[in-house]
Design a protein around this motif. Sequence first.
Motif, mmCIF file in Angstrom:
data_model
loop_
_atom_site.group_PDB
_atom_site.id
_atom_site.type_symbol
_atom_site.label_atom_id
_atom_site.label_comp_id
_atom_site.label_asym_id
_atom_site.label_seq_id
_atom_site.Cartn_x
_atom_site.Cartn_y
_atom_site.Cartn_z
ATOM 1 N N LEU A 1 -0.657 0.113 16.651
ATOM 2 C CA LEU A 1 0.059 0.233 17.179
ATOM 3 C C LEU A 1 0.866 -1.640 17.293
ATOM 4 N N VAL A 2 2.184 -1.481 16.192
ATOM 5 C CA VAL A 2 2.597 -2.844 16.249
ATOM 6 C C VAL A 2 4.299 -2.577 16.891
ATOM 7 N N ILE A 3 3.836 -3.282 18.094
ATOM 8 C CA ILE A 3 5.228 -3.487 18.811
ATOM 9 C C ILE A 3 5.939 -5.006 18.474
ATOM 10 N N VAL A 4 7.311 -4.715 18.176
ATOM 11 C CA VAL A 4 7.871 -5.791 17.581
ATOM 12 C C VAL A 4 8.658 -6.120 18.405
ATOM 13 N N ASN A 5 9.660 -7.593 19.108
ATOM 14 C CA ASN A 5 10.361 -7.337 20.010
ATOM 15 C C ASN A 5 11.155 -9.047 20.035
ATOM 16 N N SER A 6 10.731 -9.297 18.987
ATOM 17 C CA SER A 6 11.070 -10.860 18.767
ATOM 18 C C SER A 6 12.044 -10.868 17.733
ATOM 19 N N GLY A 7 13.103 -11.753 17.739
ATOM 20 C CA GLY A 7 14.205 -11.139 17.033
ATOM 21 C C GLY A 7 14.700 -12.362 15.693
ATOM 22 N N SER A 8 13.188 -12.971 16.387
ATOM 23 C CA SER A 8 13.152 -13.562 15.010
ATOM 24 C C SER A 8 12.841 -13.370 13.550
ATOM 25 N N VAL A 9 13.703 -13.647 12.177
ATOM 26 C CA VAL A 9 13.935 -12.907 11.188
ATOM 27 C C VAL A 9 12.527 -12.615 10.812
ATOM 28 N N GLN A 10 11.437 -14.373 10.857
ATOM 29 C CA GLN A 10 10.592 -15.143 10.516
ATOM 30 C C GLN A 10 9.238 -13.524 11.058
ATOM 31 N N THR A 11 8.963 -13.956 12.987
ATOM 32 C CA THR A 11 8.454 -13.299 13.290
ATOM 33 C C THR A 11 8.260 -11.492 13.421
ATOM 34 N N GLN A 12 9.546 -11.116 12.490
ATOM 35 C CA GLN A 12 10.139 -9.673 11.924
ATOM 36 C C GLN A 12 9.144 -9.617 11.010
ATOM 37 N N GLY A 13 8.970 -10.257 9.842
ATOM 38 C CA GLY A 13 8.669 -10.344 8.724
ATOM 39 C C GLY A 13 7.126 -10.355 8.800
ATOM 40 N N MET A 14 6.468 -11.471 9.504
ATOM 41 C CA MET A 14 4.864 -11.416 9.590
ATOM 42 C C MET A 14 4.808 -9.918 10.303
ATOM 43 N N ALA A 15 5.859 -9.499 11.463
ATOM 44 C CA ALA A 15 4.875 -8.170 11.317
ATOM 45 C C ALA A 15 4.710 -7.435 10.503
ATOM 46 N N MET A 16 5.639 -7.398 9.587
ATOM 47 C CA MET A 16 5.506 -5.958 8.850
ATOM 48 C C MET A 16 5.090 -5.880 7.542
ATOM 49 N N VAL A 17 4.507 -7.511 8.105
ATOM 50 C CA VAL A 17 3.517 -8.085 6.321
ATOM 51 C C VAL A 17 2.223 -7.573 6.451
ATOM 52 N N LEU A 18 2.292 -7.690 8.035
ATOM 53 C CA LEU A 18 0.485 -7.582 8.122
ATOM 54 C C LEU A 18 1.081 -6.238 8.585
ATOM 55 N N ALA A 19 1.466 -5.144 9.200
ATOM 56 C CA ALA A 19 1.566 -3.977 9.029
ATOM 57 C C ALA A 19 1.034 -3.379 7.981
ATOM 58 N N ASN A 20 2.407 -3.655 7.181
ATOM 59 C CA ASN A 20 1.089 -3.241 5.846
ATOM 60 C C ASN A 20 0.153 -3.516 5.200
ATOM 61 N N THR A 21 0.315 -4.220 5.022
ATOM 62 C CA THR A 21 -1.263 -5.433 4.728
ATOM 63 C C THR A 21 -2.290 -3.913 5.427
ATOM 64 N N GLU B 1 13.840 -5.402 6.812
ATOM 65 C CA GLU B 1 13.462 -3.629 6.905
ATOM 66 C C GLU B 1 13.290 -3.131 5.439
ATOM 67 N N GLN B 2 13.019 -4.033 4.509
ATOM 68 C CA GLN B 2 12.717 -3.546 3.176
ATOM 69 C C GLN B 2 11.365 -3.446 3.642
ATOM 70 N N LEU B 3 10.470 -4.410 4.500
ATOM 71 C CA LEU B 3 9.440 -3.973 3.870
ATOM 72 C C LEU B 3 8.614 -2.776 5.388
ATOM 73 N N MET B 4 9.881 -2.805 6.994
ATOM 74 C CA MET B 4 9.570 -1.605 7.369
ATOM 75 C C MET B 4 9.877 -0.540 6.722
ATOM 76 N N SER B 5 10.632 -0.560 5.270
ATOM 77 C CA SER B 5 10.869 0.973 5.151
ATOM 78 C C SER B 5 9.692 1.476 3.768
ATOM 79 N N LYS B 6 9.000 -0.261 3.664
ATOM 80 C CA LYS B 6 7.700 0.449 3.119
ATOM 81 C C LYS B 6 6.763 0.941 3.808
ATOM 82 N N LEU B 7 6.645 0.681 4.635
ATOM 83 C CA LEU B 7 5.887 0.566 5.919
ATOM 84 C C LEU B 7 6.296 2.768 5.773
ATOM 85 N N GLN B 8 7.049 3.108 6.134
ATOM 86 C CA GLN B 8 7.070 4.333 6.219
ATOM 87 C C GLN B 8 7.278 5.516 5.474
#
Length: 142
Positions: A29-49, A86-93
Motif C-alpha cells: 500500500l503506497v500512501i502519497v500525501n506530498s504536494g511535491s511533484v518529484q515526491t509524487q513521481g518517485m512514489a509512482m516510479v517505485l510503485a511501478n517497479t 499522473e502517467q505513472l499512476m495510469s500505468k499502475l492502474q
Amino acid sequence: MKDRFFASIALYSALIATGVQADAIDKALVIVNSGSVQTQGMAMVLANTMQAKGTQVDVLLCDQAGDLALKNTTSTPLKPKNVTPEQLMSKLQKGGATINVCALYLPNSEHAASDLRDGVGVAKPPAIADQMIDDHLRVFNF
C-alpha cells in the motif's frame, strides 16, 4: 538436527548474497500525501517497479496528492523519462493497481467524485485499516 540448522543458515545466506529475499512482499500500500511533484513521481516510479516485480500495489492519495486523481490535473513532466506522476499512476492502474483518494479528500475540497479520473475511487477507512494491519502487506508513505 544441528546439520539442518546450519544448512538453513547457509541457504538463507546464499539467498541474501544473491539478492533474493526470503520474505518477498506480495502486497504493498503506497500512501502519497506530498504536494511535491518529484515526491509524487518517485512514489509512482517505485510503485511501478514493485508491481513489475510481482507485488500487488494499491495507492492511497491524501491531502495535496489527492489532486493527482483529478481529471484536470496535469503535472510538469519529470526528467529523465519526461513522464508525469499522473502517467505513472495510469500505468499502475493498467497493471492492476487500485487507486483511491482518502475519504477526507473530497469532502474537504471543492471537488466531487465526478471530477476523479476513470477508475479512481474513494477509500473506505475500514478497508484501508485492514490493509495496514495485514501481515502480508507493507505500507510505504510519501
